[in-house]
Design an enzyme around this catalytic site. Structure first.
Site, PDB file in Angstrom:
ATOM      1  N   HIS A  96      36.668  40.072  30.268  1.00  0.00           N
ATOM      2  CA  HIS A  96      37.322  38.775  30.019  1.00  0.00           C
ATOM      3  C   HIS A  96      37.248  38.440  28.522  1.00  0.00           C
ATOM      4  CE1 HIS A  96      38.187  37.382  34.062  1.00  0.00           C
ATOM      5  NE2 HIS A  96      36.931  37.493  34.470  1.00  0.00           N
TER       6      HIS A  96
ATOM      7  N   HIS B 262      31.877  43.037  33.446  1.00  0.00           N
ATOM      8  CA  HIS B 262      32.991  42.227  33.936  1.00  0.00           C
ATOM      9  C   HIS B 262      33.326  41.112  32.931  1.00  0.00           C
ATOM     10  CE1 HIS B 262      35.439  40.270  37.149  1.00  0.00           C
ATOM     11  NE2 HIS B 262      35.109  39.172  36.486  1.00  0.00           N
ATOM     12  N   GLU B 263      32.309  40.384  32.550  1.00  0.00           N
ATOM     13  CA  GLU B 263      32.549  39.268  31.625  1.00  0.00           C
ATOM     14  C   GLU B 263      32.975  39.782  30.248  1.00  0.00           C
ATOM     15  OE1 GLU B 263      32.897  36.466  33.034  1.00  0.00           O
ATOM     16  OE2 GLU B 263      31.898  37.025  34.911  1.00  0.00           O
TER      17      GLU B 263
END
Ligand code: MG
Length: 503
Positions: free
Chosen positions: A272, A268-269
């Site tokens: 980003h 997920h990160e």
């Protein structure tokens, strides 16, 4: 700097903006340190330093007003990036001009207090102790909405602050479409009985060193430039921060059991981070070097985490690596892991929710925030409203307020209007999923471990623009329409009910 920016007024703005950027840079480093390495008693000093820095940033931004007014007069002759700079600065100036410093100060003070009380209240399951603080924050946020100004509904002022251009009309129409469709899919999935109530792997403990090496492999899979432009650390709540286009940091978490939580946090990160790493270099140090919005940012993290990372193809590719690092996976094959990574289960806790039920959690919070800001619900009634809505949407009811209305940090920070960005992220992922497959066979690309191809696509359509366009403009430009939830419904139908299981 030669190239994109030509207009003299804009060049002067950029030059003078550099100090705002630098203060922001410094305060990001402080925040990253706060979340990762700072000893706990440093909190107060850090909070004071942080609030002084935001005042400084505010003062420097306000000093640009004359130049921004001037640039607006020249708007006709500006290119898209230059217009973007004016648009973004105008939003900041608007806020600072409309909301009096006393209110900003009161909000910041109340939110620090509320957050401290919330931490204890959540642990002790004591909503009543938190209630007066939440009442205060709701009152202050309603004041803030009045100062900012809005059309039709006060909540619109707060939505727009979080997600430029977002309105209750958008969210009502998104949820109006999503909720009934998701209920149908959920019903069918539960009838099919594919997903067990409990999965053995959820309670299996892992060794942190072994899990760290899994996460390193995940970073390699996505081609993260570790050590040169990127690094990963550890924190309780994973996050991404971009100090600069060439210095992007993420954190992941190690809770010691249920290894997928750590692995998917890393993915997920990374999503980003890929966004931040792929913004056009010319935009560095300008007001438009960040992501288009929270929702668009979330679409990027979730695309990597869910559409790529929870795909059957990813599971096939990753299984040998996972089995070699985590010995307890010996008796599982890639199909078992696919099911484990995609367990569907209506649950009480948002952060543990699966792809299918996640948006119900956001719908509940959206409806509650809208009612609070519209004065149609009181803070006192929240626990019962919460239960009612959970029962209606997910068929489950929390036994404690800690598992209900106290679970998220957002409201304790006075963050109202932020939750819808998560659903916006999912909706945008549906649109990207629909569009990327016109250019490539996504399944095959993942099977071939060709994540560079996916990153190139996302970079070209979304990342490189930074904040040049507002979220809705960006979507219209790249996908021909703004928020359309139909594709997300189709994606989830295919994933959970159908055709994707054929290959
Ligand atoms: Mg995120």
């Amino acid at each position: 700097m030669a190239g994109i920016f030509q207009n003299k007024t804009i060049l002067e703005i950029i030059q003078r903006y550099r100090v705002v950027w630098a203060v922001g840079h410094a305060s990001s480093v402080l925040n990253w340190d706060f979340e990762t390495y700072m000893p706990s008693e440093g909190t107060l000093a850090r909070a004071i330093a942080d609030s002084e820095l935001s005042l400084l940033q505010q003062r420097f931004t306000l000093s640009l007003k004359g130049l921004v007014d001037q640039a607006e007069k020249e708007n006709q002759s500006l290119n898209d990036e230059e217009k973007g700079i004016v648009r973004v600065l105008r939003r900041h100036l608007d806020y600072y001009e409309k909301v009096p410093p006393e209110l900003i100060h009161e909000l910041s003070k109340s939110r620090t207090e509320a957050n401290q009380v919330w931490r204890v209240a959540r642990k002790k399951d004591d909503y009543e102790s938190f209630r007066p603080h939440l009442e205060k924050l709701v009152e202050l946020k309603r004041k803030e909405a009045e100062k900012i100004g809005y059309e039709r509904h006060p909540y619109n002022a707060l939505l727009d602050r979080n997600e430029e251009g977002l309105r209750t009309d958008d969210m009502d129409s998104i949820f109006g479409k999503l909720i009934p469709n998701l209920k149908q899919i959920l019903l069918k999935v539960r009838r099919a009985g594919i997903y067990p109530k409990h999965h053995d792997l959820e309670s299996v403990k892992y060794d942190q060193t072994q899990m760290e090496s899994v996460n390193k492999e995940i970073l390699k899979f996505f081609g993260m430039p570790e050590g040169t432009r990127f690094r990963m650390d550890v924190s309780t709540h994973p996050f991404t921060t971009d100090f600069a286009i060439n210095d992007v940091r993420i954190t992941t978490r190690y809770e010691g059991r249920d290894f997928r939580a750590s692995m998917y946090s890393t993915m997920h990160e990374s999503g980003h981070a890929i966004y931040a790493l792929q913004v056009l270099r010319d935009l560095e140090y300008t007001p438009i070097a960040g992501g288009a919005s929270g929702g668009i940012h979330e679409s990027q993290s979730r695309f990597i985490e869910n559409v790529v990372g929870r795909s059957r193809e990813f599971c096939k590719v990753a299984t040998p690596m996972l089995k070699s690092k985590l010995k307890f996976l010996k008796r599982y094959d890639s199909e078992d892991l696919y099911h484990y990574f995609n367990l569907v289960r209506p649950s009480l806790i948002r952060v543990d929710a699966d792809e299918l039920t996640y948006n119900f959690h956001i719908a509940v919070r959206y409806q509650i925030e809208k009612q609070l800001m519209g004065g149609e619900a009181s803070v006192k009634e929240l626990p019962s409203i919460w239960s009612e809505k959970f029962k209606d949407n997910l068929g489950v009811v929390p036994r404690t307020d800690s598992q209900g209305v106290l679970q998220d940090i957002h409201w304790s920070w006075g963050n109202f209007g932020g939750f819808p960005s998560y659903t916006i992220g999912n909706v945008v992922d549906g649109m990207i999923w629909n569009s990327i497959r016109k250019e490539m066979d996504l399944s095959r690309t993942i099977r071939n471990k060709d994540t560079g191809k996916i990153k190139e696509y996302l970079g070209r359509k979304i990342h490189k623009w930074g904040q040049t366009y507002s979220p809705k403009e960006l979507l219209r430009r790249e996908f021909g329409e703004s928020y359309n939830p139909d594709y997300l419904v189709r994606y989830l139908e295919q994933k959970y009910l159908g055709s994707s299981s054929q290959d």
